[in-house]
Design a protein around this motif. Structure first.
Motif, PDB file in Angstrom:
ATOM      1  N   GLY A  50       0.796  -1.230   0.000  1.00  0.00           N
ATOM      2  CA  GLY A  50       0.000   0.000   0.000  1.00  0.00           C
ATOM      3  C   GLY A  50       0.820   1.268   0.000  1.00  0.00           C
ATOM      4  O   GLY A  50       0.277   2.381  -0.036  1.00  0.00           O
ATOM      5  N   GLY A  53       0.204   4.455  -2.641  1.00  0.00           N
ATOM      6  CA  GLY A  53      -0.925   5.335  -2.356  1.00  0.00           C
ATOM      7  C   GLY A  53      -0.720   6.110  -1.061  1.00  0.00           C
ATOM      8  O   GLY A  53      -1.027   7.294  -0.963  1.00  0.00           O
ATOM      9  N   TYR A  54      -0.130   5.430  -0.097  1.00  0.00           N
ATOM     10  CA  TYR A  54       0.089   6.033   1.217  1.00  0.00           C
ATOM     11  C   TYR A  54       0.976   7.262   1.120  1.00  0.00           C
ATOM     12  O   TYR A  54       0.679   8.311   1.691  1.00  0.00           O
ATOM     13  N   PHE A  58      -2.970   9.343  -0.677  1.00  0.00           N
ATOM     14  CA  PHE A  58      -4.209   8.578  -0.774  1.00  0.00           C
ATOM     15  C   PHE A  58      -4.229   7.479   0.289  1.00  0.00           C
ATOM     16  O   PHE A  58      -4.231   6.283  -0.031  1.00  0.00           O
ATOM     17  N   PRO A  59      -4.237   7.895   1.553  1.00  0.00           N
ATOM     18  CA  PRO A  59      -4.139   6.903   2.631  1.00  0.00           C
ATOM     19  C   PRO A  59      -5.349   5.973   2.689  1.00  0.00           C
ATOM     20  O   PRO A  59      -5.210   4.815   3.089  1.00  0.00           O
ATOM     21  N   GLU A  60      -6.523   6.464   2.276  1.00  0.00           N
ATOM     22  CA  GLU A  60      -7.703   5.593   2.329  1.00  0.00           C
ATOM     23  C   GLU A  60      -7.537   4.436   1.342  1.00  0.00           C
ATOM     24  O   GLU A  60      -7.807   3.277   1.663  1.00  0.00           O
ATOM     25  N   GLU A  61      -7.044   4.757   0.157  1.00  0.00           N
ATOM     26  CA  GLU A  61      -6.788   3.715  -0.838  1.00  0.00           C
ATOM     27  C   GLU A  61      -5.725   2.743  -0.295  1.00  0.00           C
ATOM     28  O   GLU A  61      -5.854   1.525  -0.437  1.00  0.00           O
ATOM     29  N   ALA A  62      -4.703   3.322   0.324  1.00  0.00           N
ATOM     30  CA  ALA A  62      -3.632   2.491   0.876  1.00  0.00           C
ATOM     31  C   ALA A  62      -4.161   1.578   1.968  1.00  0.00           C
ATOM     32  O   ALA A  62      -3.786   0.407   2.076  1.00  0.00           O
ATOM     33  N   ARG A  63      -5.068   2.124   2.771  1.00  0.00           N
ATOM     34  CA  ARG A  63      -5.645   1.348   3.868  1.00  0.00           C
ATOM     35  C   ARG A  63      -6.386   0.130   3.313  1.00  0.00           C
ATOM     36  O   ARG A  63      -6.284  -0.975   3.840  1.00  0.00           O
ATOM     37  N   ARG A  64      -7.119   0.351   2.242  1.00  0.00           N
ATOM     38  CA  ARG A  64      -7.887  -0.759   1.665  1.00  0.00           C
ATOM     39  C   ARG A  64      -6.955  -1.836   1.119  1.00  0.00           C
ATOM     40  O   ARG A  64      -7.215  -3.030   1.239  1.00  0.00           O
ATOM     41  N   VAL A  65      -5.864  -1.385   0.502  1.00  0.00           N
ATOM     42  CA  VAL A  65      -4.904  -2.344  -0.039  1.00  0.00           C
ATOM     43  C   VAL A  65      -4.207  -3.103   1.098  1.00  0.00           C
ATOM     44  O   VAL A  65      -4.096  -4.332   1.076  1.00  0.00           O
TER      45      VAL A  65
ATOM     46  N   HIS C 396      -7.632  16.047  -1.305  1.00  0.00           N
ATOM     47  CA  HIS C 396      -8.930  15.661  -0.753  1.00  0.00           C
ATOM     48  C   HIS C 396      -9.609  16.867  -0.133  1.00  0.00           C
ATOM     49  O   HIS C 396      -8.978  17.624   0.598  1.00  0.00           O
ATOM     50  N   TRP C 424      -5.743   6.206  -8.685  1.00  0.00           N
ATOM     51  CA  TRP C 424      -5.563   5.579  -7.373  1.00  0.00           C
ATOM     52  C   TRP C 424      -6.751   4.719  -6.976  1.00  0.00           C
ATOM     53  O   TRP C 424      -6.591   3.717  -6.289  1.00  0.00           O
ATOM     54  N   TRP C 427      -6.016   1.615  -8.761  1.00  0.00           N
ATOM     55  CA  TRP C 427      -4.940   0.918  -8.054  1.00  0.00           C
ATOM     56  C   TRP C 427      -5.488   0.167  -6.847  1.00  0.00           C
ATOM     57  O   TRP C 427      -5.191  -0.994  -6.614  1.00  0.00           O
ATOM     58  N   ARG C 428      -6.354   0.870  -6.116  1.00  0.00           N
ATOM     59  CA  ARG C 428      -6.939   0.242  -4.935  1.00  0.00           C
ATOM     60  C   ARG C 428      -7.753  -0.987  -5.316  1.00  0.00           C
ATOM     61  O   ARG C 428      -7.642  -2.047  -4.700  1.00  0.00           O
ATOM     62  N   TYR C 431      -5.349  -3.827  -6.302  1.00  0.00           N
ATOM     63  CA  TYR C 431      -4.457  -4.388  -5.287  1.00  0.00           C
ATOM     64  C   TYR C 431      -5.183  -4.809  -4.000  1.00  0.00           C
ATOM     65  O   TYR C 431      -4.569  -5.391  -3.125  1.00  0.00           O
ATOM     66  N   SER C 432      -6.475  -4.466  -3.890  1.00  0.00           N
ATOM     67  CA  SER C 432      -7.177  -4.941  -2.698  1.00  0.00           C
ATOM     68  C   SER C 432      -8.023  -6.168  -3.018  1.00  0.00           C
ATOM     69  O   SER C 432      -8.736  -6.683  -2.174  1.00  0.00           O
TER      70      SER C 432
END
Lengths: 253, 231, 485
Positions: A50, A53-54, A58-65, C396, C424, C427-428, C431-432
């Motif tokens: 993650g 993104g982090y 984009f921490p929310e995206e990173a969190r999901r990953v 954001h 992104w 990407w999410r 990768y999730s």
């Protein structure tokens, strides 16, 4: 749960960069670990830590990953990460990422406590030690910055090389300085990034080394692809690749 | 309506700033900093005396240290004068050193700091080439002098003349600034000005070349009276 | 050579840094200067554990002060007022300049001599006073050189680091009456000293910055080597100090660890020549010192950084510049590229609060997050972490899921671009979802011949990023089938 460094079973979190762009490094990591008597488990569902993104905002995206990785390491085995910055992400940033989610935070902290950067693990926990016999070689060492600062990679990298008879470390100018990769930094500020990579490579070349090693595939991609564009034959390799090569040459089991 | 728009604007800004600060959430609590404890826990080097350490550090900042004794200091100071040949020495009246100093130079070479700065300013910038002051102490760790300017020895006495001569008693050398500050209880009655001076003024603003004598003194001579205590 | 101020804007960071990167002379002089400062600093902190103890103390002092900021400011104001100092508050640079102008006009002053003050640069005091026919003269040697040349500081501690002695020789020869052309540095400093001494004597107002303010005693602490700061705060009839509201600490002794850290971190000096501790104007019977003393306390975005605990550590800064010296980006592009009062890593986390996220959009991303800045920061500001938070805030709006919830910064969300957001999200998604990623990892090697030869900024200096012929997972599967390992 306490990590057990002497465990003979480990998880490999190989990182997305190695999986897609530098698989040989991953294979060499597995090979070295196995030669040192460890059984390596590769959870098939792993994707990415993650970090991209982090660090880009984009921490929310990173969190999901990151959340998608939390269930992949159920056994209390050490988690080996062959990339310092990704290891730092698991060890230092996952717990922060899930600070507001008690259950996931506990999982993240459990993972963080048994996450090891590859070099650290083979030197300090597996007692890497090769007999002499392999041909002499001169290498420079580039440690990724986050690896150096979050995972103690400089001492570990040096210690690892010191365990490889015949390998001479050539220290380059501004050794501790960043290679200019920095994830999306290299795309958002390409000129500055390029200047940093150029300086790093000039410094490495100035040592007259046969090649250089690193424990971070992000840095290696940056530097090797810069060399390729320069039409320069010098290349950097993952430190596991060098260790495996020395093991093969030295004939260790 | 108020006659002072600036004061009104001040009050408005003050109100707005405090409103925002007061509305902010509390930060993570931190312990009250234990500065005294920090300094108490630090190891003091034992390999040389406090005085030796002071001298070494002061000299490293290009201060000249002249060691003397309580009995011989006038003679030592005469030696400094003979060496530096100040044409006009500025000094304060009524200090512990004033009379002795005055006895060492002809009256026409002395300039007493008797009037407020405005009356002496031109002379001070253009003619006076040395100033002599007392000190309230020194710091061994950094080789620094401590001065509390007074009506007799104003702030500019140690600032404008190109040569500053400072008289220091060995027993007033402290290990650290913290020790000096707490032992002398500065905060009980803060002087309008407290100075810690380490060497002559300097700059490295042009190509990092270190040059002494930027805007303040070009030379600093410390007359160190060895009266014990600093061993 | 023009005496007009060079206008630089943070919006032009990319353009300016492009120019700087191609200026070989600038690059080598910056590299040399930064290496020099890095080496000197390292000599001051030979024992890393001792350094860690000291900076922990420094951090604690600053955090303690920030935790009690409004109370400490009230105490400070009360104590300064009791000592005869007039305390002014300014929300904006305009407020602050109005205060200066009012004082100058009341004293009919046409000349101010100024010691080094970054906050005065922040409000562009010189420029604003000049527009009212008041000369505000820089007296720090480096700043003086730049002012004569109409240039701007490129480093907060060594402002004229980008000038050679030959540059200075020409600047002095051209702008100072009777100055001979010499590139002897001792002589040059002598020329500057003499030219400025006349001004110190003539100016009615002296202006200074402040390094630390002490609430319990009503004290201003100034740190310097040259003596110009002492002259500015002692000789003129009026002293006006200006600083940011965050510079206060509670007790006099709290200054000590900060002072122990500041010059060591900044220039690798154990101490400065002068530590000037001022607690009020000239008292009855005293012969010098200003007869009137003012303190201007500036907000200019600092309350925004204070308002959210996530940004508050920004205000711990003691302005040593160590983060700049150690920054591989700053070292290559120089301070002027940033177009802000405070350049380098610390500038990239302060400036968005001072001037908004929109104009500074390229600053938080101008870091490889290598962490050198955070490692050397004497008060342990987590600069890389702050950079990431500002990257997030730029992309954001607060209505989106920011955790913990936060109030909008000036310019919040203005760096948001649909393309980036979608990338992104994609990407999410990829990768999730393990199944989707596995499919991707199966496809990518097979489609590697489709790799575009040009990949945005990446391929400017690198070969394209191309998936390997086989993914690791495929190789591991193959290996298992072959019975390897």
């Amino acid at each position: 749960m306490k990590p057990n460094p002497a465990a003979t079973q480990v998880y490999l979190f190989a990182t997305c960069v190695i999986d897609l762009f530098s698989p040989q490094s991953g294979l060499d990591v597995v090979d070295v670990l196995e030669r040192l008597g460890v059984t390596v488990h590769f959870p098939e569902s792993q994707t990415c830590c993650g970090q991209p993104g982090y660090t880009t905002g984009f921490p929310e995206e990173a969190r999901r990953v990151a959340a998608a990785q939390l269930d992949l390491f159920p056994e209390p085995w050490p988690i080996i990460v062959p990339s310092g910055s990704c290891g730092g992400m698991l060890k230092h940033h996952w717990p922060k990422l899930f600070a507001d989610d008690a259950a996931r935070r506990a999982q993240a902290e459990n993972i963080a406590a048994r996450t090891y950067e590859f070099t650290d693990y083979v030197v300090n926990h597996l007692g890497l030690e090769l007999p002499s016999g392999a041909a002499p070689i001169k290498v420079a060492l580039h440690t990724s910055c986050s690896a150096r600062r979050e995972m103690n990679a400089l001492p570990n990298g040096r210690a690892a090389l010191a365990k490889l008879p015949g390998v001479e470390l050539l220290v380059h100018d501004h050794e501790s300085e960043c290679c200019g990769f920095g994830g999306t930094f290299s795309v958002k500020h390409p000129e500055i990034s390029a200047a940093m990579a150029a300086d790093k490579l000039d410094a490495i070349k100035a040592t007259g080394c046969d090649g250089f090693v690193s424990a971070d595939c992000g840095c290696l991609l940056n530097l090797n692809l810069t060399l390729e564009k320069r039409q320069d034959a010098l290349r950097g390799r993952h430190i596991a690749t060098l260790i495996r090569e020395r093991m093969a040459q030295g004939g260790t089991a | 309506m108020s006659a002072n728009p600036i004061r009104d604007a001040d009050a408005r800004a003050r109100g707005a700033i405090f409103k925002r600060l007061r509305a902010a959430p509390a930060g993570e609590p931190v312990a009250v900093p234990d500065v005294a404890g920090y300094y108490a826990a630090r190891a003091v080097p034992q390999d040389e005396s406090r005085t030796a350490r002071f001298i070494r550090h002061a000299q490293s900042w290009r201060a000249e240290v002249v060691e003397t004794t309580p009995a011989d200091w006038p003679q030592a100071l005469a030696g400094v004068f003979a060496d530096k040949r100040p044409a006009r020495l500025l000094l304060g009246r009524g200090t512990a050193i004033a009379e002795t100093v005055a006895g060492l130079l002809p009256a026409e070479q002395l300039r007493w700091y008797d009037e407020p700065l405005a009356g002496i300013k031109k002379e001070l910038f253009d003619e006076v080439d040395a100033g002599i002051t007392t000190t309230v102490g020194a710091v061994a760790e950094t080789g620094s002098l401590l001065l509390h300017p007074t009506p007799a020895e104003p702030r500019t006495l140690s600032l404008i003349p190109p040569l500053h001569i400072a008289v220091l008693h060995e027993r007033q050398i402290f290990e650290t600034l913290h020790e000096a500050m707490s032992t002398q209880r500065w905060t009980d009655a803060m002087p309008t000005n407290v100075l810690m001076i380490t060497g002559p003024s300097k700059t490295a603003d042009i190509q990092r070349v270190l040059v002494y004598g930027a805007h303040g003194p070009k030379e600093l001579v410390i007359l160190l009276i060895r009266d014990g205590g600093g061993a | 050579m023009s005496a007009e101020a060079v206008t630089v804007r943070p919006e032009d960071f990319k353009l300016r840094s492009h120019e700087a990167l191609h200026d070989a002379h600038l690059r080598s002089s910056f590299r040399g200067a930064m290496d020099f400062l890095i080496e000197r600093r390292a000599l001051q902190f030979p024992d890393l554990q001792a350094f860690e103890r000291l900076r922990k103390m420094g951090e604690q002092v600053r955090q303690h002060a920030l935790n009690h900021l409004p109370d400490l400011l009230e105490t400070l104001e009360a104590n300064l007022t009791a000592r005869g100092v007039q305390v002014h508050w300014a929300e904006t640079p305009e407020d602050a300049n109005r205060i200066f102008l009012d004082i100058a006009q009341r004293h009919e002053a046409s000349l101010m001599v100024k010691g080094k003050s970054m906050v005065s640069e922040e409000i562009e005091l010189n420029h604003t006073m000049a527009a009212q026919d008041i000369e505000c003269l820089e007296t720090d040697m480096g700043e003086y050189i730049l002012q004569l040349d109409g240039d701007r500081p490129s480093h907060i501690i060594m402002p004229a680091i980008h000038k050679t002695k030959q540059d200075v020789a020409e600047i002095f020869h051209e702008h100072i009456n009777g100055a001979p052309l010499t590139d002897d540095v001792n002589e040059l400093i002598g020329i500057g000293r003499q030219a400025l001494r006349e001004k110190f004597g003539a100016a009615k107002i002296g202006v200074s910055g402040v390094n630390f303010m002490v609430a319990e005693t009503g004290t201003l602490v100034l740190v310097e080597n040259e003596g110009n700061g002492r002259l500015c705060t002692t000789v003129p009839d009026v002293h006006i100090a200006i600083t940011g509201i965050e510079k206060v600490v509670e007790k006099l002794e709290h200054v000590l660890p900060l002072y122990a850290l500041l010059p060591k971190s900044a220039t690798g000096q154990a101490v400065t020549t002068y530590l000037n501790i001022i607690s009020g104007p000239r008292r009855d019977g005293e012969k010098d010192g200003p007869q009137e003393m003012h303190l201007v306390l500036l907000d200019n975005g600092r309350t925004q950084a204070y308002r959210e605990t996530r940004y508050r550590a920004t205000l711990q800064c003691i302005r040593c510049g160590a983060c700049m010296n150690h920054c591989p980006v700053y070292t290559r592009v120089g301070g002027l590229s940033y177009g802000t009062t405070y350049p380098g890593p610390i500038g990239s986390i302060i400036s968005p609060h001072l001037v908004g996220l929109e104009s500074t959009r390229d600053l938080p991303t101008a870091s490889s997050l290598c962490g050198a800045c955070g490692e050397v920061c004497p008060v342990k500001i987590p600069i890389p972490d702050m950079l990431m938070k500002l990257r997030e805030a730029g992309r954001h709006s607060v209505t989106e899921s920011m955790t913990p919830p936060s109030q909008a910064l000036v310019g919040q969300g203005t760096v948001r671009r649909l393309g980036e957001v979608l990338a992104w999200k994609g990407w999410r998604l990829l990768y999730s979802n393990a199944a989707l990623y596995r499919l991707f990892a199966w496809l990518a090697p097979r489609l590697r011949w489709l790799t575009p030869p040009v990949q945005a900024g990446w391929t400017q200096s690198r070969a394209p990023l191309k998936p390997a012929p086989q993914s690791l997972r495929a190789m591991l599967a193959q290996r298992r089938r072959d019975g390897g390992g």
